[in-house]
Design a protein around this motif. Structure first.
Motif, PDB file in Angstrom:
ATOM      1  N   GLY A 174      -3.910  24.542  27.172  1.00  0.00           N
ATOM      2  CA  GLY A 174      -2.981  23.424  27.218  1.00  0.00           C
ATOM      3  C   GLY A 174      -3.512  22.219  27.987  1.00  0.00           C
ATOM      4  O   GLY A 174      -4.727  21.959  28.094  1.00  0.00           O
ATOM      5  N   ASP A 175      -2.570  21.449  28.509  1.00  0.00           N
ATOM      6  CA  ASP A 175      -2.926  20.252  29.281  1.00  0.00           C
ATOM      7  C   ASP A 175      -3.686  20.610  30.553  1.00  0.00           C
ATOM      8  O   ASP A 175      -4.515  19.825  31.029  1.00  0.00           O
ATOM      9  CB  ASP A 175      -1.650  19.477  29.643  1.00  0.00           C
ATOM     10  CG  ASP A 175      -0.941  18.949  28.409  1.00  0.00           C
ATOM     11  OD1 ASP A 175      -1.636  18.532  27.453  1.00  0.00           O
ATOM     12  OD2 ASP A 175       0.310  18.966  28.388  1.00  0.00           O
ATOM     13  N   TYR A 176      -3.426  21.772  31.094  1.00  0.00           N
ATOM     14  CA  TYR A 176      -4.163  22.248  32.265  1.00  0.00           C
ATOM     15  C   TYR A 176      -5.647  22.367  31.950  1.00  0.00           C
ATOM     16  O   TYR A 176      -6.505  21.900  32.702  1.00  0.00           O
ATOM     17  CB  TYR A 176      -3.567  23.595  32.683  1.00  0.00           C
ATOM     18  CG  TYR A 176      -4.292  24.318  33.802  1.00  0.00           C
ATOM     19  CD1 TYR A 176      -4.717  23.655  34.940  1.00  0.00           C
ATOM     20  CD2 TYR A 176      -4.519  25.688  33.714  1.00  0.00           C
ATOM     21  CE1 TYR A 176      -5.352  24.337  35.967  1.00  0.00           C
ATOM     22  CE2 TYR A 176      -5.147  26.387  34.729  1.00  0.00           C
ATOM     23  CZ  TYR A 176      -5.571  25.702  35.858  1.00  0.00           C
ATOM     24  OH  TYR A 176      -6.205  26.385  36.865  1.00  0.00           O
ATOM     25  N   LYS A 177      -5.974  22.959  30.810  1.00  0.00           N
ATOM     26  CA  LYS A 177      -7.371  23.080  30.399  1.00  0.00           C
ATOM     27  C   LYS A 177      -7.997  21.711  30.153  1.00  0.00           C
ATOM     28  O   LYS A 177      -9.131  21.445  30.591  1.00  0.00           O
ATOM     29  CB  LYS A 177      -7.465  23.926  29.125  1.00  0.00           C
ATOM     30  CG  LYS A 177      -8.860  24.048  28.549  1.00  0.00           C
ATOM     31  CD  LYS A 177      -8.859  24.759  27.215  1.00  0.00           C
ATOM     32  CE  LYS A 177      -8.190  23.906  26.148  1.00  0.00           C
ATOM     33  NZ  LYS A 177      -8.294  24.545  24.799  1.00  0.00           N
ATOM     34  N   GLU A 196       1.115  13.341  28.091  1.00  0.00           N
ATOM     35  CA  GLU A 196       0.171  14.001  29.012  1.00  0.00           C
ATOM     36  C   GLU A 196      -1.255  13.515  28.805  1.00  0.00           C
ATOM     37  O   GLU A 196      -2.042  13.444  29.768  1.00  0.00           O
ATOM     38  CB  GLU A 196       0.232  15.521  28.841  1.00  0.00           C
ATOM     39  CG  GLU A 196       1.490  16.179  29.356  1.00  0.00           C
ATOM     40  CD  GLU A 196       2.615  16.150  28.342  1.00  0.00           C
ATOM     41  OE1 GLU A 196       2.400  15.585  27.236  1.00  0.00           O
ATOM     42  OE2 GLU A 196       3.702  16.684  28.635  1.00  0.00           O
ATOM     43  N   ALA A 197      -1.625  13.195  27.572  1.00  0.00           N
ATOM     44  CA  ALA A 197      -2.988  12.724  27.315  1.00  0.00           C
ATOM     45  C   ALA A 197      -3.264  11.416  28.054  1.00  0.00           C
ATOM     46  O   ALA A 197      -4.372  11.199  28.566  1.00  0.00           O
ATOM     47  CB  ALA A 197      -3.202  12.557  25.813  1.00  0.00           C
ATOM     48  N   LYS A 198      -2.267  10.544  28.116  1.00  0.00           N
ATOM     49  CA  LYS A 198      -2.464   9.284  28.827  1.00  0.00           C
ATOM     50  C   LYS A 198      -2.549   9.507  30.335  1.00  0.00           C
ATOM     51  O   LYS A 198      -3.314   8.828  31.034  1.00  0.00           O
ATOM     52  CB  LYS A 198      -1.336   8.311  28.489  1.00  0.00           C
ATOM     53  CG  LYS A 198      -1.552   6.905  28.990  1.00  0.00           C
ATOM     54  CD  LYS A 198      -0.542   5.927  28.420  1.00  0.00           C
ATOM     55  CE  LYS A 198      -0.803   5.717  26.933  1.00  0.00           C
ATOM     56  NZ  LYS A 198       0.093   4.650  26.379  1.00  0.00           N
ATOM     57  N   LEU A 199      -1.764  10.466  30.846  1.00  0.00           N
ATOM     58  CA  LEU A 199      -1.875  10.799  32.269  1.00  0.00           C
ATOM     59  C   LEU A 199      -3.271  11.304  32.603  1.00  0.00           C
ATOM     60  O   LEU A 199      -3.867  10.932  33.626  1.00  0.00           O
ATOM     61  CB  LEU A 199      -0.827  11.852  32.644  1.00  0.00           C
ATOM     62  CG  LEU A 199       0.647  11.450  32.570  1.00  0.00           C
ATOM     63  CD1 LEU A 199       1.538  12.627  32.961  1.00  0.00           C
ATOM     64  CD2 LEU A 199       0.927  10.258  33.470  1.00  0.00           C
ATOM     65  N   ASN A 233       0.509  24.565  36.268  1.00  0.00           N
ATOM     66  CA  ASN A 233      -0.796  24.257  36.843  1.00  0.00           C
ATOM     67  C   ASN A 233      -1.233  22.826  36.528  1.00  0.00           C
ATOM     68  O   ASN A 233      -1.979  22.214  37.306  1.00  0.00           O
ATOM     69  CB  ASN A 233      -1.840  25.247  36.322  1.00  0.00           C
ATOM     70  CG  ASN A 233      -1.610  26.661  36.837  1.00  0.00           C
ATOM     71  OD1 ASN A 233      -1.196  26.861  37.976  1.00  0.00           O
ATOM     72  ND2 ASN A 233      -1.857  27.653  35.995  1.00  0.00           N
ATOM     73  N   PHE A 234      -0.780  22.292  35.414  1.00  0.00           N
ATOM     74  CA  PHE A 234      -1.108  20.907  35.094  1.00  0.00           C
ATOM     75  C   PHE A 234      -0.533  19.961  36.147  1.00  0.00           C
ATOM     76  O   PHE A 234      -1.192  19.013  36.579  1.00  0.00           O
ATOM     77  CB  PHE A 234      -0.565  20.563  33.704  1.00  0.00           C
ATOM     78  CG  PHE A 234      -0.794  19.141  33.293  1.00  0.00           C
ATOM     79  CD1 PHE A 234      -2.074  18.599  33.243  1.00  0.00           C
ATOM     80  CD2 PHE A 234       0.285  18.324  32.966  1.00  0.00           C
ATOM     81  CE1 PHE A 234      -2.280  17.272  32.868  1.00  0.00           C
ATOM     82  CE2 PHE A 234       0.088  17.008  32.577  1.00  0.00           C
ATOM     83  CZ  PHE A 234      -1.194  16.479  32.545  1.00  0.00           C
ATOM     84  N   ARG A 235       0.694  20.224  36.576  1.00  0.00           N
ATOM     85  CA  ARG A 235       1.274  19.415  37.645  1.00  0.00           C
ATOM     86  C   ARG A 235       0.480  19.573  38.946  1.00  0.00           C
ATOM     87  O   ARG A 235       0.260  18.593  39.665  1.00  0.00           O
ATOM     88  CB  ARG A 235       2.726  19.819  37.872  1.00  0.00           C
ATOM     89  CG  ARG A 235       3.381  19.073  39.030  1.00  0.00           C
ATOM     90  CD  ARG A 235       4.860  19.400  39.128  1.00  0.00           C
ATOM     91  NE  ARG A 235       5.088  20.829  39.349  1.00  0.00           N
ATOM     92  CZ  ARG A 235       6.301  21.392  39.343  1.00  0.00           C
ATOM     93  NH1 ARG A 235       7.374  20.668  39.088  1.00  0.00           N
ATOM     94  NH2 ARG A 235       6.426  22.686  39.558  1.00  0.00           N
ATOM     95  N   GLN A 236       0.031  20.801  39.257  1.00  0.00           N
ATOM     96  CA  GLN A 236      -0.743  21.010  40.476  1.00  0.00           C
ATOM     97  C   GLN A 236      -2.060  20.223  40.459  1.00  0.00           C
ATOM     98  O   GLN A 236      -2.488  19.689  41.486  1.00  0.00           O
ATOM     99  CB  GLN A 236      -1.034  22.510  40.647  1.00  0.00           C
ATOM    100  CG  GLN A 236       0.200  23.382  40.806  1.00  0.00           C
ATOM    101  CD  GLN A 236       1.051  22.986  42.000  1.00  0.00           C
ATOM    102  OE1 GLN A 236       0.530  22.637  43.063  1.00  0.00           O
ATOM    103  NE2 GLN A 236       2.363  23.029  41.821  1.00  0.00           N
ATOM    104  N   VAL A 237      -2.687  20.119  39.297  1.00  0.00           N
ATOM    105  CA  VAL A 237      -3.924  19.352  39.194  1.00  0.00           C
ATOM    106  C   VAL A 237      -3.661  17.878  39.465  1.00  0.00           C
ATOM    107  O   VAL A 237      -4.373  17.227  40.263  1.00  0.00           O
ATOM    108  CB  VAL A 237      -4.569  19.541  37.808  1.00  0.00           C
ATOM    109  CG1 VAL A 237      -5.757  18.596  37.638  1.00  0.00           C
ATOM    110  CG2 VAL A 237      -5.017  20.974  37.618  1.00  0.00           C
ATOM    111  N   LEU A 238      -2.624  17.302  38.826  1.00  0.00           N
ATOM    112  CA  LEU A 238      -2.348  15.875  38.985  1.00  0.00           C
ATOM    113  C   LEU A 238      -1.917  15.542  40.408  1.00  0.00           C
ATOM    114  O   LEU A 238      -2.300  14.511  40.967  1.00  0.00           O
ATOM    115  CB  LEU A 238      -1.279  15.438  37.983  1.00  0.00           C
ATOM    116  CG  LEU A 238      -1.628  15.572  36.496  1.00  0.00           C
ATOM    117  CD1 LEU A 238      -0.509  15.010  35.634  1.00  0.00           C
ATOM    118  CD2 LEU A 238      -2.944  14.887  36.178  1.00  0.00           C
TER     119      LEU A 238
END
Length: 535
Positions: free
Chosen positions: A519-522, A249-252, A290-295
């Motif tokens: 998390g990744d969302y933040k 996820e960090a690379k995404l 929510n992380f998927r929604q952001v990407l």
């Protein structure tokens, strides 16, 4: 048969002529006396010599009309023409023996070539200077004007950059080589402002694109074009991050949250070409929440994101009036035209019809006025602003009840620059801002719509700072609102929004996100708002 009038003399050898009816008597000379020159004759012609029957005549061809004898003086021998006659003493039709066909024989001219020389096709072109002879045209010489600073034709293969050098425009992306490892974090100057257009002018070029309120405005984003940009390298990094078990996820985040939308769109195209997969579908299968929604929102056009939120706000039971206000009340004419076009393409439905079917009253009328996209773009007019401020006061606070149509007509139709002056004049007239009058005079739905339009017209950054605070205030988080605001405004004016947020709430936007998300969302949101410590 006598073809002559009796009033003219008879030129016979009979001596005196008693029957000439008063005409002059001529001596028996057997020849015609010379006539004086006629004023209509061509006196420049040479005289024709006589042949014994006529006296030399000094007049030209024009004098023949004065010769009443019915006879013409003979042509000189060089102009005589002998026509062959038949037995009826008439000209024969066979003119084959006559070379000149009745035309006078031209005098010899040493400058005119003989007939036999026409077969050689001489060069009759004018002798222009600096023009090559006919035989040299096969070499295809270069007749182009010698413009300064223009490369020769052979150098066009190098594709020089002929773009105009506009000020304050970022340079084109620099593509790194395939072997070069492009860094993930660029370091553009955060204080440098640049100009761009986000008004949909490519879809509607007939709209006025030079207006201050419409297209070219000063922006202050947190997300700028990444340099050096290599879409093939970025696509490879994304593929490796989602390959196999697990996801990096960090690379995404490092790739997608550090590129502008044009760069992300190019990466998506290269990804599909190189690996035969759709990047959006691949991300949807590898991420969640929510992380998927952001990407996913980052990989969609801004108008697509807003069209999705509009459809969700009017579809089904109930209406999300705040989402309607956020999208509809904050658009210029060109942006609204593009939004309607995108909505129609995505859902095969008319945005205005869907809004009218879902809301009612003055709220519906105000939204329809804005969706019509016919707001004035004229500059501010002080005299008109003073008069309209008084008109708004008389339609609201000064009377019992409120005439909402006066507010609709002024706020929904005048230009943003003019309305800012109207709001200032209203405050001078009443001693308080116009927002206070709207809160006390109107009902909930139409009140929120007018307040949204007024706050956005006054200061867009302050309006979005307030909406970001509302998305994270209290229990829970309005994630759809937060994602839409951060994703869309990060490439427009997020730096200004952060300043207004700090001024209004005495806390930074980053601190709100850290305390409300995880998390990744933040981390994705922090990266988009420009936090250097997003990891």
């Amino acid at each position: 048969m006598n073809y002559f009038n009796n009033n003219f003399p008879n030129f016979s050898n009979s001596g005196n002529f008693p029957n000439n009816n008063g005409g002059p008597q001529y001596p028996n000379t057997g020849s015609m006396p010379p006539y004086p020159p006629s004023p209509y004759t061509n006196n420049n012609m040479p005289p024709y010599p006589g042949d014994g029957n006529f006296a030399p005549n000094p007049i030209g061809f024009g004098g023949f009309e004065n010769n009443q004898s019915g006879q013409m003086p003979p042509y000189p021998s060089q102009y005589q023409q002998q026509f062959p006659t038949n037995s009826f003493n008439m000209p024969n039709n066979d003119f084959s023996s006559n070379i000149n066909d009745g035309f006078p024989i031209a005098p010899p001219n040493s400058n005119f070539p003989p007939p036999s020389s026409f077969n050689s096709q001489p060069d009759f072109r004018p002798n222009y200077p600096n023009v090559p002879p006919p035989s040299s045209f096969n070499s295809q010489p270069d007749f182009r004007p010698n413009y300064p600073n223009v490369p020769p034709p052979s150098s066009f293969n190098s594709q020089p950059d002929f773009r105009p050098n506009y000020p304050n425009v970022p340079p084109p992306p620099i593509y790194a080589s395939q072997n070069e490892q492009a860094p993930f974090q660029g370091s553009p100057n955060p204080n440098q402002l640049y100009q761009t257009s986000h008004s949909g002018s490519n879809l509607f070029p007939n709209l006025n694109q030079n207006n201050f309120n419409q297209s070219i405005i000063q922006l202050n984003p947190t997300l700028r074009p990444f340099q050096p940009f290599n879409p093939a390298h970025d696509a490879e990094q994304l593929y490796k991050a989602m390959k196999g078990f697990g996801t990096d996820e960090a690379k995404l985040i490092a790739v997608l949250c550090k590129r502008t939308f044009p760069q992300r769109d190019e990466i998506s195209r290269v990804f599909k070409t190189s690996y035969g997969k759709d990047l959006v579908k691949n991300i949807e299968s590898e991420t969640s929440g929510n992380f998927r929604q952001v990407l996913v929102a980052l990989l969609q056009r801004p108008m697509v994101v807003e069209s999705i939120h509009l459809r969700e706000s009017v579809a089904g039971v109930g209406t999300d009036e705040n989402a309607l206000n956020d999208v509809v009340c904050t658009k210029t004419n060109a942006e609204m035209m593009e939004l309607k076009h995108t909505y129609l393409q995505m859902y095969r439905r008319n945005l205005e019809d869907d809004v009218k079917d879902d809301v009612s009253g003055y709220f519906k009328r105000f939204l329809v006025s804005l969706i019509n996209a016919h707001r004035s773009e004229a500059p501010a007019d002080y005299q008109k602003a003073v008069a309209q401020a008084k008109e708004l006061y008389n339609a609201g606070e000064k009377r019992l009840g409120t005439n909402e149509m006066v507010f609709n007509r002024i706020i929904g139709a005048e230009s943003h620059a003019h309305l800012r002056l109207v709001f200032d004049e209203y405050q001078k007239l009443t001693g308080h801002p116009i927002e206070q009058a709207i809160k006390s005079e109107m009902s909930t739905s139409v009140q929120r719509a007018f307040l949204t339009a007024i706050q956005y017209i006054r200061k867009p950054a302050a309006y979005y700072a307030q909406r970001l605070n509302e998305s994270m205030k209290g229990l829970g988080t309005k994630d759809k609102l937060l994602i839409r605001m951060v994703v869309l405004r990060s490439e427009i004016d997020m730096m200004d929004i952060k300043v207004e947020f700090q001024r209004m709430y005495r806390k930074s936007l980053e601190s709100f996100i850290k305390s409300d998300c995880s998390g990744d969302y933040k981390r994705a949101l922090l990266c988009l708002v420009g936090d250097p410590n997003w990891k």
